[in-house]
Scaffold this active site. Structure first.
Site, PDB file in Angstrom:
ATOM      1  N   TRP A   1       0.819  -1.211   0.000  1.00  0.00           N
ATOM      2  CA  TRP A   1       0.000   0.000   0.000  1.00  0.00           C
ATOM      3  C   TRP A   1       0.855   1.265   0.000  1.00  0.00           C
ATOM      4  O   TRP A   1       0.523   2.237  -0.651  1.00  0.00           O
ATOM      5  CB  TRP A   1      -0.855   0.077   1.257  1.00  0.00           C
ATOM      6  CG  TRP A   1      -1.952  -0.904   1.409  1.00  0.00           C
ATOM      7  CD1 TRP A   1      -2.094  -2.124   0.813  1.00  0.00           C
ATOM      8  CD2 TRP A   1      -3.093  -0.750   2.254  1.00  0.00           C
ATOM      9  NE1 TRP A   1      -3.230  -2.729   1.243  1.00  0.00           N
ATOM     10  CE2 TRP A   1      -3.864  -1.920   2.127  1.00  0.00           C
ATOM     11  CE3 TRP A   1      -3.503   0.256   3.124  1.00  0.00           C
ATOM     12  CZ2 TRP A   1      -5.051  -2.097   2.835  1.00  0.00           C
ATOM     13  CZ3 TRP A   1      -4.673   0.073   3.827  1.00  0.00           C
ATOM     14  CH2 TRP A   1      -5.445  -1.084   3.668  1.00  0.00           C
TER      15      TRP A   1
ATOM     16  N   ASN B   1      -2.095  -8.014   3.870  1.00  0.00           N
ATOM     17  CA  ASN B   1      -2.718  -9.242   4.368  1.00  0.00           C
ATOM     18  C   ASN B   1      -2.577 -10.411   3.408  1.00  0.00           C
ATOM     19  O   ASN B   1      -2.433 -10.250   2.198  1.00  0.00           O
ATOM     20  CB  ASN B   1      -4.207  -9.004   4.637  1.00  0.00           C
ATOM     21  CG  ASN B   1      -4.964  -8.581   3.389  1.00  0.00           C
ATOM     22  OD1 ASN B   1      -4.941  -7.415   3.023  1.00  0.00           O
ATOM     23  ND2 ASN B   1      -5.627  -9.508   2.722  1.00  0.00           N
TER      24      ASN B   1
ATOM     25  N   ASP C   1      -7.040  -9.772   9.225  1.00  0.00           N
ATOM     26  CA  ASP C   1      -6.785  -8.713   8.242  1.00  0.00           C
ATOM     27  C   ASP C   1      -5.948  -7.596   8.852  1.00  0.00           C
ATOM     28  O   ASP C   1      -6.098  -6.434   8.501  1.00  0.00           O
ATOM     29  CB  ASP C   1      -8.103  -8.153   7.686  1.00  0.00           C
ATOM     30  CG  ASP C   1      -7.895  -7.228   6.489  1.00  0.00           C
ATOM     31  OD1 ASP C   1      -6.903  -7.416   5.766  1.00  0.00           O
ATOM     32  OD2 ASP C   1      -8.704  -6.315   6.303  1.00  0.00           O
TER      33      ASP C   1
ATOM     34  N   ASP D   1      -3.171  -6.433   8.172  1.00  0.00           N
ATOM     35  CA  ASP D   1      -2.014  -6.216   7.291  1.00  0.00           C
ATOM     36  C   ASP D   1      -1.193  -5.033   7.788  1.00  0.00           C
ATOM     37  O   ASP D   1      -1.730  -4.058   8.288  1.00  0.00           O
ATOM     38  CB  ASP D   1      -2.435  -6.029   5.838  1.00  0.00           C
ATOM     39  CG  ASP D   1      -3.651  -5.144   5.650  1.00  0.00           C
ATOM     40  OD1 ASP D   1      -3.975  -4.889   4.500  1.00  0.00           O
ATOM     41  OD2 ASP D   1      -4.263  -4.704   6.637  1.00  0.00           O
TER      42      ASP D   1
ATOM     43  N   ARG E   1      -0.895  -2.409  13.083  1.00  0.00           N
ATOM     44  CA  ARG E   1      -2.350  -2.458  13.054  1.00  0.00           C
ATOM     45  C   ARG E   1      -2.884  -3.434  14.104  1.00  0.00           C
ATOM     46  O   ARG E   1      -4.015  -3.283  14.574  1.00  0.00           O
ATOM     47  CB  ARG E   1      -2.780  -2.874  11.644  1.00  0.00           C
ATOM     48  CG  ARG E   1      -4.242  -2.709  11.334  1.00  0.00           C
ATOM     49  CD  ARG E   1      -4.413  -2.639   9.833  1.00  0.00           C
ATOM     50  NE  ARG E   1      -5.689  -3.197   9.392  1.00  0.00           N
ATOM     51  CZ  ARG E   1      -6.098  -3.203   8.136  1.00  0.00           C
ATOM     52  NH1 ARG E   1      -5.329  -2.697   7.198  1.00  0.00           N
ATOM     53  NH2 ARG E   1      -7.266  -3.717   7.805  1.00  0.00           N
TER      54      ARG E   1
END
Length: 394
Positions: free
Chosen positions: A63, A81, A124, A126, A151
């Site tokens: 990302w 993820n 999730d 990630d 996260r």
């Protein structure tokens, strides 16, 4: 080698096999490609234990921009993820290098080391966001660290030369998916190396037998998501624009891709479940000492912080808010110094620059409120998009 543009691919929910490309800026030709999921015969491929080559569409996308360290000629890239997100039974094993950080050589793309935050991640979580590099004394020793506000709700400090775990500590208000981190390895304390599908805390995620989870803390969004934090080297403090609260994740059995006899076609959504928000998420701004992981100051906020933070040498921290507030905070106490409401939501990080000796702070504002935002804060449903750039003089 210099003049290399480095960029990764998106598509973690669409059955890709993540990769990072190096491109020669002078010729436009590709120099190297490094896959974030190791292929057959490569170190780490054995952590995809399904026996059906599902690593070929296992996600692990990119990302955000990596961090480059000129001292070691290394860049550090956060990895997204594994796919499918919420059906880990589809992809037994640790699933390297999803939910990880990779240290790579910019000249040839070779992986020097990797550290995985949540093996077989069923949440999730990630870990795509930034990985700052910090030189500091830890327990009286000079350490070259790469740090990450994850996260999954923990702060991590790693040795950026060899990837070894230095320390980690919870930074969110609520965390229930694990009981802590192993002080030697940094793995979750309830990680079980004898299991191919990790349970972590019971019912903290769904399964095919029991699709609905109990409340998951932090919510699958984090913790801290893509929004950038900031670092003040003079104060030695890292600033965390946080998301506080819990949600639920559920599992919906994911079918195979068509090349494996299933129904999922390339570019079809490939998530293995979904999420539900049952309680309101809020936000925070926190100052953390990266040499210890200790929180030094905390400010609770009414909305999740999806804007990011900016720290200045004048010992201010700037953040934007969903309700249109743009605020400056004391870098030591987190208390608000001043604020202004610009009348449209802020969902972008502020920046600072100077012209002819005068310093300015700028922020983009007015993005459309997503359905996820409105569901969590229905009072914002009448906030209007504006597509504006606001600039403030200091």
């Amino acid at each position: 080698m210099r003049d290399v543009a480095i960029v990764g691919t998106a598509g973690g929910e669409y059955g890709i096999r993540g990769f990072i490309d190096g491109t020669d800026l002078n010729t436009g030709k590709g120099i190297w490609r490094t896959y974030t999921i190791p292929g057959a015969g490569e170190p780490g491929n054995e952590t995809w234990k399904d026996g059906k080559e599902r690593w070929k569409h296992g996600g692990a996308s990119i990302w955000e921009t990596a961090t480059y360290d000129p001292d070691t000629d290394t860049f550090y890239q956060g990895i997204g993820n594994a796919g499918p997100d919420w059906d880990p039974e589809y992809r037994p094993g640790d699933n390297k290098w999803a939910a990880s950080v990779l240290a790579l050589s910019p000249s040839d793309g070779k992986i020097k080391w990797g550290f995985q935050y949540t093996p077989n991640d069923p949440y999730d979580y990630d870990e795509i966001s930034e990985h700052p590099i910090i030189n500091a004394k830890v327990n009286g020793q000079d350490r070259k660290m790469v740090v990450h506000v994850a996260r999954n709700g923990f702060f991590y400090a790693l040795d950026r030369v060899n990837g070894s775990f230095i320390h980690g500590k919870q930074y969110v208000n609520e965390l229930n998916w694990t009981t802590g981190l192993d002080p030697k390895t940094g793995r979750p304390l309830n990680y079980d190396p004898t299991k191919d599908v990790q349970e972590y805390t019971a019912r903290s995620h769904g399964s095919r037998a029991n699709p609905d989870s109990n409340p998951l803390c932090p919510a699958h969004t984090g913790g801290k998501n893509w929004e950038p934090g900031a670092y003040n080297p003079e104060l030695g403090l890292l600033y965390i624009p946080g998301i506080e609260g819990c949600n639920q994740v559920f599992t919906e059995e994911q079918k195979n891709f068509v090349d494996q006899g299933g129904t999922v076609k390339p570019r079809d959504r490939f998530a293995g479940g979904g999420t539900r928000t049952n309680t309101r998420l809020t936000g925070s701004l926190k100052a953390l000492d990266p040499t210890t992981g200790e929180l030094k100051a905390t400010l609770q906020l009414p909305y999740p912080n999806y804007s990011g933070a900016l720290a200045t040498a004048g010992n201010l921290v700037f953040i934007g808010h969903y309700d249109g507030t743009f605020s400056a905070h004391d870098a030591k106490t987190m208390q608000e110094v001043w604020s202004v409401n610009i009348g449209t939501g802020i969902n972008a990080p502020p920046i600072t620059y100077s012209v002819n000796g005068k310093q300015y702070v700028a922020v983009l504002a007015g993005s459309r409120m997503s359905a996820n935002v409105i569901a969590n804060a229905p009072e914002l449903k009448h906030m209007s998009p504006a597509s504006m750039l606001y600039v403030f003089g200091l």
